[in-house]
Design a protein around this motif. Structure first.
Motif, PDB file in Angstrom:
ATOM      1  N   VAL A 141       0.838  -1.197   0.000  1.00 58.90           N
ATOM      2  CA  VAL A 141       0.000   0.000   0.000  1.00 58.90           C
ATOM      3  C   VAL A 141       0.875   1.251   0.000  1.00 58.90           C
ATOM      4  O   VAL A 141       1.929   1.302   0.642  1.00 58.90           O
ATOM      5  N   MET A 142       0.400   2.265  -0.737  1.00 59.16           N
ATOM      6  CA  MET A 142       1.111   3.531  -0.869  1.00 59.16           C
ATOM      7  C   MET A 142       0.101   4.676  -0.866  1.00 59.16           C
ATOM      8  O   MET A 142      -1.065   4.480  -1.210  1.00 59.16           O
ATOM      9  N   GLN A 143       0.575   5.853  -0.504  1.00 59.68           N
ATOM     10  CA  GLN A 143      -0.275   7.023  -0.618  1.00 59.68           C
ATOM     11  C   GLN A 143       0.573   8.248  -0.954  1.00 59.68           C
ATOM     12  O   GLN A 143       1.784   8.289  -0.697  1.00 59.68           O
ATOM     13  N   VAL A 144      -0.074   9.238  -1.560  1.00 61.95           N
ATOM     14  CA  VAL A 144       0.539  10.539  -1.782  1.00 61.95           C
ATOM     15  C   VAL A 144      -0.360  11.584  -1.148  1.00 61.95           C
ATOM     16  O   VAL A 144      -1.576  11.409  -1.056  1.00 61.95           O
ATOM     17  N   SER A 145       0.257  12.680  -0.701  1.00 63.33           N
ATOM     18  CA  SER A 145      -0.490  13.752  -0.049  1.00 63.33           C
ATOM     19  C   SER A 145      -0.054  15.094  -0.614  1.00 63.33           C
ATOM     20  O   SER A 145       1.104  15.271  -1.026  1.00 63.33           O
ATOM     21  N   GLY A 146      -0.972  16.060  -0.598  1.00 63.34           N
ATOM     22  CA  GLY A 146      -0.634  17.404  -1.022  1.00 63.34           C
ATOM     23  C   GLY A 146      -0.021  18.221   0.096  1.00 63.34           C
ATOM     24  O   GLY A 146       0.645  19.219  -0.150  1.00 63.34           O
ATOM     25  N   GLY A 147      -0.251  17.799   1.340  1.00 64.14           N
ATOM     26  CA  GLY A 147       0.273  18.506   2.499  1.00 64.14           C
ATOM     27  C   GLY A 147       1.275  17.676   3.269  1.00 64.14           C
ATOM     28  O   GLY A 147       2.040  16.900   2.686  1.00 64.14           O
ATOM     29  N   SER A 148       1.260  17.828   4.585  1.00 61.77           N
ATOM     30  CA  SER A 148       2.221  17.131   5.432  1.00 61.77           C
ATOM     31  C   SER A 148       1.970  15.627   5.414  1.00 61.77           C
ATOM     32  O   SER A 148       0.907  15.162   5.009  1.00 61.77           O
ATOM     33  N   GLN A 149       2.972  14.896   5.895  1.00 60.74           N
ATOM     34  CA  GLN A 149       2.891  13.441   5.816  1.00 60.74           C
ATOM     35  C   GLN A 149       1.761  12.909   6.686  1.00 60.74           C
ATOM     36  O   GLN A 149       1.548  13.351   7.815  1.00 60.74           O
ATOM     37  N   SER A 150       1.044  11.969   6.120  1.00 56.27           N
ATOM     38  CA  SER A 150      -0.085  11.349   6.809  1.00 56.27           C
ATOM     39  C   SER A 150      -0.118   9.874   6.451  1.00 56.27           C
ATOM     40  O   SER A 150       0.523   9.446   5.486  1.00 56.27           O
ATOM     41  N   PHE A 151      -0.868   9.119   7.232  1.00 54.46           N
ATOM     42  CA  PHE A 151      -0.975   7.683   6.976  1.00 54.46           C
ATOM     43  C   PHE A 151      -2.432   7.237   6.938  1.00 54.46           C
ATOM     44  O   PHE A 151      -2.715   6.053   7.027  1.00 54.46           O
ATOM     45  N   ASN A 152      -3.352   8.194   6.796  1.00 53.74           N
ATOM     46  CA  ASN A 152      -4.767   7.838   6.782  1.00 53.74           C
ATOM     47  C   ASN A 152      -5.120   6.926   5.609  1.00 53.74           C
ATOM     48  O   ASN A 152      -5.849   5.945   5.763  1.00 53.74           O
ATOM     49  N   ALA A 153      -4.609   7.250   4.424  1.00 58.10           N
ATOM     50  CA  ALA A 153      -4.959   6.461   3.241  1.00 58.10           C
ATOM     51  C   ALA A 153      -4.365   5.058   3.310  1.00 58.10           C
ATOM     52  O   ALA A 153      -5.050   4.070   3.024  1.00 58.10           O
ATOM     53  N   VAL A 154      -3.085   4.957   3.684  1.00 62.77           N
ATOM     54  CA  VAL A 154      -2.487   3.616   3.755  1.00 62.77           C
ATOM     55  C   VAL A 154      -3.133   2.781   4.848  1.00 62.77           C
ATOM     56  O   VAL A 154      -3.277   1.562   4.700  1.00 62.77           O
ATOM     57  N   ASN A 155      -3.538   3.421   5.937  1.00 67.11           N
ATOM     58  CA  ASN A 155      -4.230   2.666   6.983  1.00 67.11           C
ATOM     59  C   ASN A 155      -5.555   2.116   6.471  1.00 67.11           C
ATOM     60  O   ASN A 155      -5.941   0.977   6.775  1.00 67.11           O
ATOM     61  N   THR A 156      -6.269   2.933   5.701  1.00 69.80           N
ATOM     62  CA  THR A 156      -7.529   2.464   5.128  1.00 69.80           C
ATOM     63  C   THR A 156      -7.287   1.355   4.118  1.00 69.80           C
ATOM     64  O   THR A 156      -8.024   0.358   4.070  1.00 69.80           O
ATOM     65  N   LEU A 157      -6.246   1.503   3.301  1.00 70.12           N
ATOM     66  CA  LEU A 157      -5.929   0.460   2.322  1.00 70.12           C
ATOM     67  C   LEU A 157      -5.553  -0.848   3.020  1.00 70.12           C
ATOM     68  O   LEU A 157      -5.883  -1.943   2.537  1.00 70.12           O
ATOM     69  N   ARG A 158      -4.874  -0.749   4.153  1.00 71.16           N
ATOM     70  CA  ARG A 158      -4.558  -1.968   4.916  1.00 71.16           C
ATOM     71  C   ARG A 158      -5.831  -2.644   5.409  1.00 71.16           C
ATOM     72  O   ARG A 158      -5.958  -3.876   5.338  1.00 71.16           O
ATOM     73  N   LEU A 159      -6.756  -1.858   5.903  1.00 67.91           N
ATOM     74  CA  LEU A 159      -8.030  -2.418   6.357  1.00 67.91           C
ATOM     75  C   LEU A 159      -8.740  -3.125   5.197  1.00 67.91           C
ATOM     76  O   LEU A 159      -9.251  -4.245   5.350  1.00 67.91           O
ATOM     77  N   LEU A 160      -8.748  -2.484   4.031  1.00 62.77           N
ATOM     78  CA  LEU A 160      -9.395  -3.083   2.864  1.00 62.77           C
ATOM     79  C   LEU A 160      -8.683  -4.366   2.429  1.00 62.77           C
ATOM     80  O   LEU A 160      -9.318  -5.350   2.042  1.00 62.77           O
ATOM     81  N   GLY A 161      -7.351  -4.342   2.484  1.00 64.56           N
ATOM     82  CA  GLY A 161      -6.598  -5.537   2.117  1.00 64.56           C
ATOM     83  C   GLY A 161      -6.909  -6.711   3.025  1.00 64.56           C
ATOM     84  O   GLY A 161      -7.067  -7.847   2.571  1.00 64.56           O
ATOM     85  N   ARG A 162      -7.025  -6.434   4.316  1.00 68.66           N
ATOM     86  CA  ARG A 162      -7.392  -7.506   5.249  1.00 68.66           C
ATOM     87  C   ARG A 162      -8.793  -8.016   4.945  1.00 68.66           C
ATOM     88  O   ARG A 162      -9.051  -9.221   4.969  1.00 68.66           O
ATOM     89  N   TRP A 163      -9.707  -7.090   4.641  1.00 65.99           N
ATOM     90  CA  TRP A 163     -11.077  -7.480   4.328  1.00 65.99           C
ATOM     91  C   TRP A 163     -11.129  -8.345   3.068  1.00 65.99           C
ATOM     92  O   TRP A 163     -11.956  -9.246   2.955  1.00 65.99           O
TER      93      TRP A 163
END
Length: 259
Positions: free
Chosen positions: A148-170
């Motif tokens: 899982v990877m994400q890009v952001s327009g602002g400061s570093q965050s992990f919200n998208a990759v965390n959601t992608l991890r949840l989806l991957g587990r599902w």
């Protein structure tokens, strides 16, 4: 009928890795692993933005170049005409069919999304939602590896990759421990769309190297890892119901008993 791959993006400069230190990237990366490169690992890559200069697509293309360098075969799906889930009756749309065929072909996947309003985008979520756990006896995601990877327009965050991890587990995928998050992505790519040398690029190298290794390590055992008690029980119940219906039909004289 063979799949008409009309929605795969052509990778520009696939062998140009100007940001990679070849001295620190010895090949093969899977040396010493069982089934090491019996055939190239098959990796499907999905990205989550349709903008002409999409940073999630550009990061995905950098990932694909690295995967090819490490010996994998890659496919990047272009979701430009993918309908929303349930928009087309029965999901009977060429883009949906093609996406599912590529998922079935894959042994591992890469999901890359921009972070929008603290979450993944509708573009990446629609692609994942079009991949059911089962297509009859086929499983487009189960038992496959995932990065899982994400890009952001602002400061570093992990919200998208965390959601992608949840989806991957599902989706019953084996999501590798490493991940990539690129903040202020507009600063990390040059005018040609190539990623500049940085610690963020180095992390993508780490992630793709790990994905290739984990895919090669797990793929011989996919059938065993997907064998579940609950599904065996369910399959047996279906057989019992079918046998009961057949017996009732024979008893009523609607169907002749087979010798």
């Amino acid at each position: 009928m063979p799949l008409q791959s009309t929605r795969l993006r052509k990778l520009s400069d696939p062998t140009c890795l100007h940001a990679l230190s070849l001295h620190h990237a010895p090949l093969p990366v899977t040396a010493g692993l069982p089934d090491s490169m019996a055939h190239p690992p098959r990796i499907l890559l999905l990205y989550g933005s349709l903008r002409p200069r999409s940073f999630s697509r550009l990061a995905t293309e950098e990932a694909a170049r690295l995967l090819q360098f490490f010996g994998a075969e890659t496919r990047i799906f272009d979701p430009h005409d993918l309908p929303l889930p349930d928009q087309v009756p029965g999901d009977d749309h060429p883009a949906v069919h093609e996406l599912r065929e590529h998922a079935l072909w894959s042994e591992g996947q890469v999901w890359c999304s921009p972070e929008r309003h603290g979450a993944v985008t509708a573009v990446i979520k629609a692609q994942i939602d079009h991949l059911p756990l089962n297509l009859g006896a086929l499983r487009p995601t189960q038992g496959r590896t995932l990065a899982v990877m994400q890009v952001s327009g602002g400061s570093q965050s992990f919200n998208a990759v965390n959601t992608l991890r949840l989806l991957g587990r599902w989706m019953r995928m084996f999501t590798i421990p490493n991940q990539s998050s690129v903040p202020m992505a507009y600063k990390e790519f040059d005018d040609a769309g190539r990623m500049r040398p940085s610690a963020y690029y180095d992390r993508i190298v780490d992630v793709m190297e790990e994905l290739v290794r984990m895919t090669v390590l797990l793929r011989p055992h996919t059938a065993v890892l997907n064998d579940r008690y609950s599904e065996r029980v369910e399959a047996d119940l279906k057989m019992q119901r079918a046998a009961a219906v057949q017996s009732a039909a024979v008893a009523s004289g609607a169907v002749k008993d087979q010798p």
